[in-house]
Design a protein around this motif. Structure first.
Motif, mmCIF file in Angstrom:
data_model
loop_
_atom_site.group_PDB
_atom_site.id
_atom_site.type_symbol
_atom_site.label_atom_id
_atom_site.label_comp_id
_atom_site.label_asym_id
_atom_site.label_seq_id
_atom_site.Cartn_x
_atom_site.Cartn_y
_atom_site.Cartn_z
ATOM 1 N N LEU A 57 0.882 -1.093 0.294
ATOM 2 C CA LEU A 57 0.082 -0.170 0.155
ATOM 3 C C LEU A 57 0.609 1.515 -0.181
ATOM 4 C CD1 LEU A 57 -2.733 -0.376 2.421
ATOM 5 C CD2 LEU A 57 -2.961 -1.090 -0.458
ATOM 6 N N ALA A 58 1.769 1.335 0.227
ATOM 7 C CA ALA A 58 2.828 2.567 0.136
ATOM 8 C C ALA A 58 2.521 3.475 -1.195
ATOM 9 C CB ALA A 58 4.439 1.967 0.079
ATOM 10 N N VAL A 59 2.454 2.498 -2.178
ATOM 11 C CA VAL A 59 2.103 2.905 -3.943
ATOM 12 C C VAL A 59 1.386 4.144 -3.696
ATOM 13 C CG1 VAL A 59 0.428 1.275 -4.361
ATOM 14 C CG2 VAL A 59 1.874 2.606 -6.317
ATOM 15 N N ALA A 60 0.087 4.257 -2.466
ATOM 16 C CA ALA A 60 -0.959 5.173 -2.359
ATOM 17 C C ALA A 60 0.243 6.572 -2.534
ATOM 18 C CB ALA A 60 -1.792 4.583 -1.600
ATOM 19 N N PHE A 61 0.772 6.293 -1.143
ATOM 20 C CA PHE A 61 1.244 7.647 -0.988
ATOM 21 C C PHE A 61 2.381 8.211 -1.435
ATOM 22 C CE2 PHE A 61 5.780 8.672 1.103
ATOM 23 C CZ PHE A 61 5.236 10.396 1.647
ATOM 24 N N LEU A 62 3.354 7.353 -2.017
ATOM 25 C CA LEU A 62 3.976 7.835 -3.742
ATOM 26 C C LEU A 62 3.365 8.471 -4.656
ATOM 27 C CD1 LEU A 62 6.465 4.536 -3.741
ATOM 28 C CD2 LEU A 62 6.974 7.176 -2.800
ATOM 29 N N HIS A 63 1.643 7.732 -5.083
ATOM 30 C CA HIS A 63 1.433 7.872 -6.262
ATOM 31 C C HIS A 63 0.728 9.704 -5.945
ATOM 32 C CE1 HIS A 63 -2.699 9.029 -8.501
ATOM 33 N NE2 HIS A 63 -1.748 8.101 -9.445
ATOM 34 N N LEU A 64 0.022 9.972 -4.976
ATOM 35 C CA LEU A 64 -0.013 11.560 -3.795
ATOM 36 C C LEU A 64 0.626 12.544 -4.574
ATOM 37 C CD1 LEU A 64 -2.373 12.618 -2.745
ATOM 38 C CD2 LEU A 64 -1.876 11.614 -0.332
ATOM 39 N N VAL A 65 2.025 12.069 -3.795
ATOM 40 C CA VAL A 65 3.109 13.165 -4.030
ATOM 41 C C VAL A 65 3.598 13.410 -5.071
ATOM 42 C CG1 VAL A 65 5.454 11.032 -3.522
ATOM 43 C CG2 VAL A 65 5.279 13.764 -1.993
ATOM 44 N N GLU A 188 -6.198 1.529 6.824
ATOM 45 C CA GLU A 188 -6.338 0.985 5.467
ATOM 46 C C GLU A 188 -7.536 0.821 4.038
ATOM 47 O OE1 GLU A 188 -4.245 -4.085 5.298
ATOM 48 O OE2 GLU A 188 -4.518 -2.957 6.891
ATOM 49 N N LEU A 189 -8.395 0.506 4.984
ATOM 50 C CA LEU A 189 -8.891 0.583 3.831
ATOM 51 C C LEU A 189 -9.894 1.761 2.878
ATOM 52 C CD1 LEU A 189 -11.639 -0.874 2.413
ATOM 53 C CD2 LEU A 189 -13.613 -0.753 4.443
ATOM 54 N N ASP A 190 -9.071 2.851 3.603
ATOM 55 C CA ASP A 190 -9.291 4.100 2.841
ATOM 56 C C ASP A 190 -8.085 3.576 2.032
ATOM 57 O OD1 ASP A 190 -11.067 4.763 4.851
ATOM 58 O OD2 ASP A 190 -9.467 5.764 5.899
ATOM 59 N N VAL A 191 -7.408 3.548 2.204
ATOM 60 C CA VAL A 191 -6.234 3.586 1.007
ATOM 61 C C VAL A 191 -5.893 1.668 0.561
ATOM 62 C CG1 VAL A 191 -3.159 3.404 0.894
ATOM 63 C CG2 VAL A 191 -4.493 4.589 3.295
ATOM 64 N N GLU A 192 -6.690 1.255 0.400
ATOM 65 C CA GLU A 192 -7.064 0.050 -0.965
ATOM 66 C C GLU A 192 -7.980 1.262 -1.134
ATOM 67 O OE1 GLU A 192 -8.191 -2.895 2.004
ATOM 68 O OE2 GLU A 192 -6.885 -3.873 2.102
ATOM 69 N N TYR A 196 -7.390 0.918 -5.643
ATOM 70 C CA TYR A 196 -7.734 0.368 -6.153
ATOM 71 C C TYR A 196 -9.087 1.691 -7.134
ATOM 72 C CZ TYR A 196 -11.996 -1.962 -8.584
ATOM 73 O OH TYR A 196 -13.004 -2.488 -9.236
ATOM 74 N N GLU A 197 -8.839 2.537 -6.388
ATOM 75 C CA GLU A 197 -9.454 3.128 -7.912
ATOM 76 C C GLU A 197 -8.498 4.121 -8.408
ATOM 77 O OE1 GLU A 197 -11.239 6.513 -4.727
ATOM 78 O OE2 GLU A 197 -12.851 4.991 -4.066
ATOM 79 N N ASN A 198 -6.952 4.100 -8.426
ATOM 80 C CA ASN A 198 -6.208 4.554 -9.135
ATOM 81 C C ASN A 198 -5.820 3.312 -10.100
ATOM 82 O OD1 ASN A 198 -6.455 7.892 -8.601
ATOM 83 N ND2 ASN A 198 -6.584 6.253 -6.707
ATOM 84 N N GLU A 199 -5.925 2.184 -10.052
ATOM 85 C CA GLU A 199 -5.757 0.719 -10.712
ATOM 86 C C GLU A 199 -3.885 1.327 -10.313
ATOM 87 O OE1 GLU A 199 -7.247 1.842 -14.328
ATOM 88 O OE2 GLU A 199 -8.903 0.657 -14.378
ATOM 89 N N LEU A 200 -3.149 1.223 -9.376
ATOM 90 C CA LEU A 200 -2.190 1.071 -8.732
ATOM 91 C C LEU A 200 -1.614 -0.291 -8.659
ATOM 92 C CD1 LEU A 200 -2.155 4.383 -6.125
ATOM 93 C CD2 LEU A 200 -1.515 4.324 -8.704
ATOM 94 N N PRO A 201 -0.654 -0.326 -9.363
ATOM 95 C CA PRO A 201 0.218 -1.723 -8.351
ATOM 96 C C PRO A 201 0.813 -1.680 -7.565
ATOM 97 C CG PRO A 201 1.950 -0.027 -9.483
ATOM 98 C CD PRO A 201 0.575 0.010 -10.074
ATOM 99 N N ASP A 202 0.190 -2.746 -6.922
ATOM 100 C CA ASP A 202 0.530 -3.352 -5.428
ATOM 101 C C ASP A 202 1.998 -3.744 -5.074
ATOM 102 O OD1 ASP A 202 0.858 -2.149 -2.255
ATOM 103 O OD2 ASP A 202 -0.882 -3.219 -1.585
#
Length: 224
Positions: A57-65, A188-192, A196-202
């Motif tokens: 799930l670290a990909v979410a943070f990296l995508h955001l920044v 955790e659910l928020d990040v998941e 999912y919504e941004n179709e990011l690889p985890d």
């Protein structure tokens, strides 16, 4: 040009420093979106960096920044014990996000450490403390000393363990820095859902030898 009293006085004071009113900042951003916190931090920082370990799930943070600051330095400590899946995941994100990845490795390789000390020692022993300092804390401290950031952004959340529950969005970090955790109030659910919504690889196959167990701290957040 040599610095004199007049141009020293003209230099603006850093916004993020250990004397900053973090209590007021945390109150101000209590209900803010992660993107709003990220935008504010990057606008006010002089020399921001990101720290990540590419865990699940670290990909979410990296995508955001990187949507806001694509060229921000991304510090990664490669301790040498990562899974093959983690290394392949990192290579994909370097390409997908054009990451400005700054890799810091221990002065002793994993193979060298294993040969001399017999591999990863048991948790909660002096040997494991030495291991953590060798493979993670020393490279991280070296990165901070070389890059000299005023803030380091990270993806920690309040629901990850007891220690992190007692932290906040803006906290004092080591090396005179301020730690900024824009996703701190998410669960955790928020990040998941974000992934999912941004179709990011985890990265689902991950191992941190300095933690051993998910609820433990590796030591970076415990440094003063």
């Amino acid at each position: 040009m040599a610095l004199n009293a007049s141009n020293l006085a003209a230099q603006p004071e850093r916004f993020f420093h250990h004397g900053a009113d973090l209590e007021a900042l945390n109150a101000r951003f209590q209900g803010a979106k992660p993107s709003e916190i990220m935008q504010f931090a990057l606008e006010q920082a002089d020399n921001p960096v990101v720290f990540t370990n590419f865990r699940p799930l670290a990909v979410a943070f990296l995508h955001l920044v990187t949507r806001i600051r694509p060229d921000i330095p991304v510090i990664w400590v490669d301790h040498g014990y990562n899974t093959p899946e983690t290394y392949r995941h990192i290579e994909r994100l370097i390409k997908d996000f054009s990451l400005n990845l700054q890799v810091y490795s221990p002065k002793m390789s994993a193979a060298h450490y294993n040969a001399v000390y017999g591999g990863i020692p048991p948790l909660d022993t002096p040997e494991h403390d030495f291991f953590s300092r060798t493979v993670k804390l020393e490279p991280f401290n070296r990165a901070m000393e070389e890059l000299q950031p005023d803030i380091w952004l990270n993806g920690i959340r309040h629901d990850q363990n007891a220690h992190r529950k007692g932290l906040d969005v803006f906290t004092k970090g080591s090396h005179g820095t301020i730690r900024v955790a824009p996703m701190f109030h998410l669960n955790e659910l928020d990040v998941e859902e974000y992934v999912y919504e941004n179709e990011l690889p985890d990265n689902d196959v991950y191992f941190d030898p300095t933690k051993g167990e998910e609820h433990r701290e590796c030591g970076l957040l415990l440094q003063k």
